[in-house]
Design a protein around this motif. Structure first.
Motif, PDB file in Angstrom:
ATOM      1  N   UNK A  38       0.825  -1.196   0.000  1.00  9.57           N
ATOM      2  CA  UNK A  38       0.000   0.000   0.000  1.00  9.57           C
ATOM      3  C   UNK A  38       0.864   1.252   0.000  1.00  9.57           C
ATOM      4  N   UNK A  39       1.931   1.230   0.772  1.00 12.69           N
ATOM      5  CA  UNK A  39       2.834   2.371   0.783  1.00 12.69           C
ATOM      6  C   UNK A  39       3.473   2.577  -0.587  1.00 12.69           C
ATOM      7  N   UNK A  40       3.762   1.485  -1.283  1.00 14.72           N
ATOM      8  CA  UNK A  40       4.349   1.600  -2.621  1.00 14.72           C
ATOM      9  C   UNK A  40       3.356   2.232  -3.595  1.00 14.72           C
ATOM     10  N   UNK A  41       2.080   1.863  -3.481  1.00 18.02           N
ATOM     11  CA  UNK A  41       1.072   2.500  -4.333  1.00 18.02           C
ATOM     12  C   UNK A  41       1.047   4.004  -4.078  1.00 18.02           C
ATOM     13  N   UNK A  42       1.056   4.376  -2.806  1.00 21.52           N
ATOM     14  CA  UNK A  42       1.040   5.791  -2.466  1.00 21.52           C
ATOM     15  C   UNK A  42       2.290   6.493  -2.993  1.00 21.52           C
ATOM     16  N   UNK A  43       3.434   5.865  -2.815  1.00 23.12           N
ATOM     17  CA  UNK A  43       4.692   6.468  -3.256  1.00 23.12           C
ATOM     18  C   UNK A  43       4.719   6.669  -4.762  1.00 23.12           C
ATOM     19  N   UNK A  44       4.321   5.640  -5.511  1.00 19.70           N
ATOM     20  CA  UNK A  44       4.365   5.745  -6.974  1.00 19.70           C
ATOM     21  C   UNK A  44       3.313   6.707  -7.509  1.00 19.70           C
ATOM     22  N   UNK A  45       2.135   6.705  -6.900  1.00 18.53           N
ATOM     23  CA  UNK A  45       1.107   7.651  -7.317  1.00 18.53           C
ATOM     24  C   UNK A  45       1.568   9.075  -7.049  1.00 18.53           C
ATOM     25  N   UNK A  46       2.183   9.288  -5.899  1.00 23.20           N
ATOM     26  CA  UNK A  46       2.690  10.613  -5.585  1.00 23.20           C
ATOM     27  C   UNK A  46       3.823  11.015  -6.531  1.00 23.20           C
ATOM     28  N   UNK A  47       4.672  10.053  -6.895  1.00 23.31           N
ATOM     29  CA  UNK A  47       5.756  10.346  -7.841  1.00 23.31           C
ATOM     30  C   UNK A  47       5.198  10.842  -9.161  1.00 23.31           C
ATOM     31  N   UNK A  48       4.097  10.236  -9.610  1.00 33.58           N
ATOM     32  CA  UNK A  48       3.445  10.712 -10.830  1.00 33.58           C
ATOM     33  C   UNK A  48       2.911  12.124 -10.641  1.00 33.58           C
ATOM     34  N   UNK A  49       2.210  12.360  -9.540  1.00 40.99           N
ATOM     35  CA  UNK A  49       1.539  13.640  -9.337  1.00 40.99           C
ATOM     36  C   UNK A  49       2.514  14.811  -9.275  1.00 40.99           C
ATOM     37  N   UNK A  50       3.728  14.574  -8.810  1.00 41.55           N
ATOM     38  CA  UNK A  50       4.674  15.672  -8.700  1.00 41.55           C
ATOM     39  C   UNK A  50       5.727  15.682  -9.805  1.00 41.55           C
ATOM     40  N   UNK A  51       5.622  14.743 -10.752  1.00 42.54           N
ATOM     41  CA  UNK A  51       6.641  14.630 -11.799  1.00 42.54           C
ATOM     42  C   UNK A  51       6.630  15.847 -12.721  1.00 42.54           C
ATOM     43  N   UNK A  52       7.806  16.217 -13.208  1.00 48.46           N
ATOM     44  CA  UNK A  52       7.938  17.396 -14.066  1.00 48.46           C
ATOM     45  C   UNK A  52       7.163  17.243 -15.365  1.00 48.46           C
ATOM     46  N   UNK A  53       7.127  16.031 -15.937  1.00 44.90           N
ATOM     47  CA  UNK A  53       6.463  15.850 -17.228  1.00 44.90           C
ATOM     48  C   UNK A  53       4.945  15.820 -17.114  1.00 44.90           C
ATOM     49  N   UNK A  54       4.416  15.720 -15.889  1.00 42.48           N
ATOM     50  CA  UNK A  54       2.961  15.671 -15.714  1.00 42.48           C
ATOM     51  C   UNK A  54       2.405  16.945 -15.103  1.00 42.48           C
ATOM     52  N   UNK A  55       3.254  17.951 -14.944  1.00 38.63           N
ATOM     53  CA  UNK A  55       2.822  19.220 -14.358  1.00 38.63           C
ATOM     54  C   UNK A  55       3.448  20.378 -15.121  1.00 38.63           C
ATOM     55  N   UNK A  56       2.886  21.549 -14.935  1.00 38.50           N
ATOM     56  CA  UNK A  56       3.448  22.770 -15.492  1.00 38.50           C
ATOM     57  C   UNK A  56       2.940  23.936 -14.657  1.00 38.50           C
ATOM     58  N   UNK A  57       3.834  24.821 -14.264  1.00 39.88           N
ATOM     59  CA  UNK A  57       3.476  25.962 -13.423  1.00 39.88           C
ATOM     60  C   UNK A  57       2.750  25.517 -12.149  1.00 39.88           C
ATOM     61  N   UNK A  58       3.203  24.428 -11.562  1.00 39.33           N
ATOM     62  CA  UNK A  58       2.640  23.881 -10.319  1.00 39.33           C
ATOM     63  C   UNK A  58       1.210  23.369 -10.500  1.00 39.33           C
ATOM     64  N   UNK A  59       0.787  23.147 -11.719  1.00 39.45           N
ATOM     65  CA  UNK A  59      -0.564  22.659 -11.991  1.00 39.45           C
ATOM     66  C   UNK A  59      -0.492  21.312 -12.697  1.00 39.45           C
ATOM     67  N   UNK A  60      -1.501  20.449 -12.519  1.00 39.76           N
ATOM     68  CA  UNK A  60      -1.445  19.094 -13.069  1.00 39.76           C
ATOM     69  C   UNK A  60      -1.951  19.000 -14.503  1.00 39.76           C
ATOM     70  N   UNK A  61      -1.251  18.235 -15.338  1.00 46.00           N
ATOM     71  CA  UNK A  61      -1.825  17.859 -16.631  1.00 46.00           C
ATOM     72  C   UNK A  61      -3.114  17.079 -16.368  1.00 46.00           C
ATOM     73  N   UNK A  62      -4.174  17.375 -17.104  1.00 46.58           N
ATOM     74  CA  UNK A  62      -5.406  16.612 -16.936  1.00 46.58           C
ATOM     75  C   UNK A  62      -5.158  15.131 -17.207  1.00 46.58           C
ATOM     76  N   UNK A  63      -4.346  14.857 -18.197  1.00 47.97           N
ATOM     77  CA  UNK A  63      -3.874  13.494 -18.426  1.00 47.97           C
ATOM     78  C   UNK A  63      -2.498  13.564 -19.065  1.00 47.97           C
ATOM     79  N   UNK A  64      -1.758  12.490 -18.892  1.00 42.32           N
ATOM     80  CA  UNK A  64      -0.427  12.413 -19.479  1.00 42.32           C
ATOM     81  C   UNK A  64      -0.223  11.004 -20.014  1.00 42.32           C
ATOM     82  N   UNK A  65       0.503  10.921 -21.126  1.00 45.97           N
ATOM     83  CA  UNK A  65       0.795   9.629 -21.732  1.00 45.97           C
ATOM     84  C   UNK A  65       2.222   9.630 -22.257  1.00 45.97           C
TER      85      UNK A  65
END
Length: 464
Positions: A38-65
């Protein structure tokens, strides 16, 4: 303590007593192994949410591929939940958690951007004002622009959505309470300033006591939100909590919502959603403590049980029927399970399962089944889960489907946020603890569900 069954139930009971699945010192190898997963799910999900390629100007891409370009836009719901997720990640206190300096900088930047749009302080407005009447927010913002702006396509971007503004308001109320509780005025003050200008009566129709979904440059346009279980109850709740509806108006607005009963396989859902999509039942419960209410017992829990039973009857190895992106490069599809009020088939794509449904179900008494289905998805379909990114948006589990075993090429910000906040609530009730510090929230809950004994302990815990 939730009523749980099976081996996973014992794991979760032990973890709850030791501080939750993200923390504490679990006893025994089986418990520690489950906590690690469960901790790994949280860690990996958080890694996605804060990743440079999935965000811009501190805001989230609606989707990323990794294979499809685009997705560099966001709506108010995604933006609000994203800011809240930073606080949840920091609060988790795990080795992968962000520092307070990182958290404060990011959340402050998001709040300042929202406020700049709302007040018109951002001079760059190539597509017109970035907020409707300097009060509420539009449907889509192009976050890769410098600075980000509302989109140019008036027919879509300039829709004034009640539901997305309600999710944003709920997140802001939680952020405001967190900031006030910990003396972080850099968060509490801008969140309060944004909320003070928002006005949910823009969507309210006194004649019918319902809110509209909103239309292009017109909150009063669009169809009326008319089902209690169509997630729109969060609009009514937030509007009352913010004082935009009187107690009488709030009561009438709830009475105006339809909620026909239905059943599947002997399981009765007291108030069906129109299309049976799981997020419409469960997402409001990330904020509103519905599980201990009549709605939770007679609607939300049975709807979860019906999803599980339906998947089993269909021969699917996992459950989770909720709106999501199709497999491959497919677009967004409606996906639900019976019972549903709509006369049509609830599954647009038979066998299309999304992990975010089980993520939302982590807050229900069926959390053991939710964890089991997430494990089954990850273990059965290698494409659905990737370290450092978490769960893709969907996978085809219909054994007779031509695209059986294929996954969506996209990761969805909203799905990742639902799952992450579900994990946060399962760990220690993070969202509930701070949302319920707001006196308006307490009052709205009393009027909507009654029974102060249900949630007074939550507020007391939040104030310790």
């Amino acid at each position: 303590m939730r009523a749980m069954r099976g081996g996973v139930a014992l794991v979760l009971v032990a973890l709850a007593l030791s501080g939750g699945v993200w923390g504490g010192v679990p006893n025994g190898p089986a418990v520690r192994a489950q906590a690690d997963v469960i901790d790994q799910w949280a860690q990996d999900t958080w890694a996605y949410l804060r990743a440079a390629q999935t965000t811009s100007h501190h805001l989230p891409y609606s989707w990323w591929s990794p294979v499809i370009p685009g997705g560099d836009y966001a709506n108010p719901a995604e933006i609000g939940l994203y800011a809240l997720a930073w606080l949840a990640a920091y609060d988790a206190g795990r080795p992968w958690s962000p520092t307070w300096a990182e958290t404060e900088a990011t959340v402050s930047a998001i709040l300042n951007q929202l406020r700049a749009w709302q007040t018109g302080a951002q001079a760059f407005q190539p597509h017109g004002p970035n907020a409707y009447q300097r009060r509420v927010f539009y449907q889509w913002y192009w976050i890769s622009w410098n600075p980000p702006v509302v989109g140019a396509n008036v027919g879509d971007n300039h829709l004034v959505p009640s539901i997305d503004n309600a999710w944003l308001a709920a997140a802001l109320m939680t952020i405001r309470a967190y900031g006030a509780a910990h003396g972080h005025t850099t968060l509490a003050q801008p969140a309060d300033a944004i909320l003070s200008e928002m006005d949910f009566t823009l969507w309210y129709h006194p004649a019918t006591h319902r809110f509209t979904w909103g239309a292009v440059e017109n909150p009063q346009g669009g169809t009326e939100a008319d089902y209690l279980s169509n997630e729109n109850r969060i609009i009514n709740f937030v509007a009352r909590a913010l004082g935009h509806l009187s107690a009488a108006e709030f009561r009438l607005s709830l009475a105006a919502l339809a909620g026909p009963a239905g059943s599947y396989g002997g399981i009765t859902v007291a108030q069906m959603a129109w299309d049976g999509s799981y997020f419409t039942y469960a997402a409001p419960a990330l904020f509103v403590r519905e599980l201990a209410t009549e709605y939770g017992r007679q609607t939300l829990v049975p709807a979860t049980q019906a999803q599980i039973a339906y998947a089993r009857d269909r021969g699917y190895v996992a459950w989770g029927f909720s709106d999501c992106f199709d497999v491959g490069t497919g677009g967004y599809v409606q996906q639900g399970a019976p019972p549903a009020a709509s006369p049509g088939a609830p599954e647009t794509r038979p066998g299309l399962v999304t992990p975010h449904a089980a993520g939302l179900a982590l807050i229900t008494p069926l959390a053991d089944e939710a964890i089991a289905t997430l494990q089954t998805l990850a273990n059965t379909f290698p494409c659905v889960y990737e370290p450092g990114f978490g769960f893709r948006d969907s996978v085809m589990v219909h054994p007779a489907a031509a695209d059986y075993g294929q996954c969506s090429a996209r990761y969805s910000a909203l799905a990742q946020l639902w799952l992450f906040l579900g994990l946060a609530n399962d760990r220690n009730g993070f969202v509930w603890r701070y949302f319920y510090r707001d006196p308006g929230v307490m009052q709205a809950h009393l009027e909507m569900y009654g029974g102060a004994q249900v949630y007074v302990p939550v507020v007391m815990a939040a104030r310790e």
